[in-house]
Design a protein around this motif. Structure first.
Motif, PDB file in Angstrom:
ATOM      1  N   GLU A 120      -6.365   6.026  -1.103  1.00 46.62           N
ATOM      2  CA  GLU A 120      -6.229   6.458  -2.490  1.00 46.62           C
ATOM      3  C   GLU A 120      -5.448   5.463  -3.333  1.00 46.62           C
ATOM      4  O   GLU A 120      -5.829   5.153  -4.469  1.00 46.62           O
ATOM      5  CB  GLU A 120      -5.573   7.839  -2.569  1.00 46.62           C
ATOM      6  CG  GLU A 120      -5.442   8.392  -3.982  1.00 46.62           C
ATOM      7  CD  GLU A 120      -6.773   8.465  -4.748  1.00 46.62           C
ATOM      8  OE1 GLU A 120      -6.738   8.523  -5.985  1.00 46.62           O
ATOM      9  OE2 GLU A 120      -7.852   8.459  -4.114  1.00 46.62           O
ATOM     10  N   ASN A 121      -4.348   4.947  -2.811  1.00 48.68           N
ATOM     11  CA  ASN A 121      -3.607   3.922  -3.552  1.00 48.68           C
ATOM     12  C   ASN A 121      -4.469   2.693  -3.807  1.00 48.68           C
ATOM     13  O   ASN A 121      -4.442   2.115  -4.897  1.00 48.68           O
ATOM     14  CB  ASN A 121      -2.337   3.521  -2.791  1.00 48.68           C
ATOM     15  CG  ASN A 121      -1.255   4.582  -2.874  1.00 48.68           C
ATOM     16  OD1 ASN A 121      -1.381   5.559  -3.606  1.00 48.68           O
ATOM     17  ND2 ASN A 121      -0.187   4.386  -2.106  1.00 48.68           N
ATOM     18  N   GLU A 122      -5.243   2.318  -2.802  1.00 56.00           N
ATOM     19  CA  GLU A 122      -6.098   1.147  -2.943  1.00 56.00           C
ATOM     20  C   GLU A 122      -7.250   1.387  -3.916  1.00 56.00           C
ATOM     21  O   GLU A 122      -7.782   0.434  -4.496  1.00 56.00           O
ATOM     22  CB  GLU A 122      -6.647   0.742  -1.569  1.00 56.00           C
ATOM     23  CG  GLU A 122      -5.581   0.261  -0.599  1.00 56.00           C
ATOM     24  CD  GLU A 122      -6.117   0.069   0.805  1.00 56.00           C
ATOM     25  OE1 GLU A 122      -7.125  -0.654   0.959  1.00 56.00           O
ATOM     26  OE2 GLU A 122      -5.559   0.668   1.745  1.00 56.00           O
ATOM     27  N   HIS A 157      -4.197   2.760   2.908  1.00 54.28           N
ATOM     28  CA  HIS A 157      -3.937   3.937   2.082  1.00 54.28           C
ATOM     29  C   HIS A 157      -5.060   3.986   1.058  1.00 54.28           C
ATOM     30  O   HIS A 157      -4.977   3.381  -0.010  1.00 54.28           O
ATOM     31  CB  HIS A 157      -2.577   3.849   1.394  1.00 54.28           C
ATOM     32  CG  HIS A 157      -2.122   5.143   0.786  1.00 54.28           C
ATOM     33  ND1 HIS A 157      -2.858   5.814  -0.175  1.00 54.28           N
ATOM     34  CD2 HIS A 157      -1.016   5.901   1.009  1.00 54.28           C
ATOM     35  CE1 HIS A 157      -2.219   6.913  -0.525  1.00 54.28           C
ATOM     36  NE2 HIS A 157      -1.097   7.002   0.177  1.00 54.28           N
ATOM     37  N   THR A 176       0.822  -1.207   0.000  1.00 54.77           N
ATOM     38  CA  THR A 176       0.000   0.000   0.000  1.00 54.77           C
ATOM     39  C   THR A 176       0.856   1.257   0.000  1.00 54.77           C
ATOM     40  O   THR A 176       0.346   2.349  -0.249  1.00 54.77           O
ATOM     41  CB  THR A 176      -0.913   0.029   1.242  1.00 54.77           C
ATOM     42  OG1 THR A 176      -0.092  -0.114   2.418  1.00 54.77           O
ATOM     43  CG2 THR A 176      -1.936  -1.076   1.205  1.00 54.77           C
ATOM     44  N   ALA A 177       2.143   1.132   0.236  1.00 53.27           N
ATOM     45  CA  ALA A 177       3.016   2.277   0.482  1.00 53.27           C
ATOM     46  C   ALA A 177       3.376   3.027  -0.798  1.00 53.27           C
ATOM     47  O   ALA A 177       3.041   2.619  -1.915  1.00 53.27           O
ATOM     48  CB  ALA A 177       4.283   1.803   1.193  1.00 53.27           C
ATOM     49  N   ASP A 187      -0.402  -1.163   5.724  1.00 51.52           N
ATOM     50  CA  ASP A 187      -1.254  -0.189   6.402  1.00 51.52           C
ATOM     51  C   ASP A 187      -2.225   0.434   5.403  1.00 51.52           C
ATOM     52  O   ASP A 187      -1.939   0.499   4.205  1.00 51.52           O
ATOM     53  CB  ASP A 187      -0.385   0.907   7.033  1.00 51.52           C
ATOM     54  CG  ASP A 187       0.525   0.366   8.124  1.00 51.52           C
ATOM     55  OD1 ASP A 187       0.124  -0.608   8.791  1.00 51.52           O
ATOM     56  OD2 ASP A 187       1.633   0.913   8.296  1.00 51.52           O
TER      57      ASP A 187
END
Length: 210
Positions: free
Chosen positions: A165-167, A163, A131-132, A161
């Motif tokens: 928007e990324n997801e 996130h 997710t980073a 963890d």
């Protein structure tokens, strides 16, 4: 026999833990055809400890290499020739979860990448992604590599963890299903993994598309 192949955008993204959770949730057999590096343990040993599966469902590797490196280099150092004929999918009763080595374009030999091997199998792939920061680029490039070879994509699973928007943006731009996000677990054991997988990963879209 139904097959799901688990790969990652990179080494160390968490695909072995995801594969263990997936195999346990499905009551599947697990197979990692090529293991490169055995310290502190191989991925088959990790899955045996985390999946809750009986030992008979954890299949031996086709190649178990001692050097922690790309499979083509580990095989060269170990004096082993990796042959495609030995990498045919094993026939088992029920579902089979197969875990790749490293990312999609990791070389298996001088002429074969991991993505080429997936294309040879022709089975649906689940892509595991962090997710980073950086995951958007890594994920979309990996998805393009799968699509370019006509490999069916069962979905993307995020690990780490939250996130939001990324997801959201990766499956949106790629046009593939998101299976959810598996959080990092500390401590990590079979019961906690099973509970987290059931709570956070939705496989219904995967099987509805098949």
């Amino acid at each position: 026999m139904s097959v799901l192949v688990v790969t990652g955008t990179d080494t160390g993204v968490g695909k072995t833990v995801f594969a263990a959770g997936l195999a346990g949730a499905l009551g599947a057999h697990y197979w990692k055809p090529i293991q490169a590096g055995l310290e502190p343990e191989g991925d088959r040993d990790t899955v045996a400890a985390l999946s809750g599966l009986p030992a008979a469902r954890i299949l031996p590797e086709a190649y178990r290499l001692t050097t922690p490196a790309s499979p083509h280099l580990a095989a060269r150092i170990d004096g082993v020739e990796i042959k495609l004929a030995r990498l045919a999918l094993p026939q088992v009763d029920g579902p089979l979860v197969v875990e790749g080595a490293g990312g999609l374009l990791v070389p298996v030999s001088e002429t074969l990448t991991m993505a080429d091997l997936f294309a040879y199998w022709g089975q649906p792939v689940i892509l595991c992604a962090r997710t980073a920061l950086g995951t958007i680029n890594h994920s979309l490039l990996s998805i393009e590599a799968l699509k370019a070879r006509g490999i069916p994509i069962a979905g993307i699973a995020f690990i780490g963890d939250p996130h939001a928007e990324n997801e959201r943006i990766v499956p949106h731009l790629a046009g593939i299903a998101s299976l959810g996000r598996l959080p990092l677990l500390d401590p990590l054991d079979a019961s906690r993994l099973a509970a987290a997988f059931a709570a956070h990963i939705d496989l219904s879209e995967t099987f509805n598309r098949r």
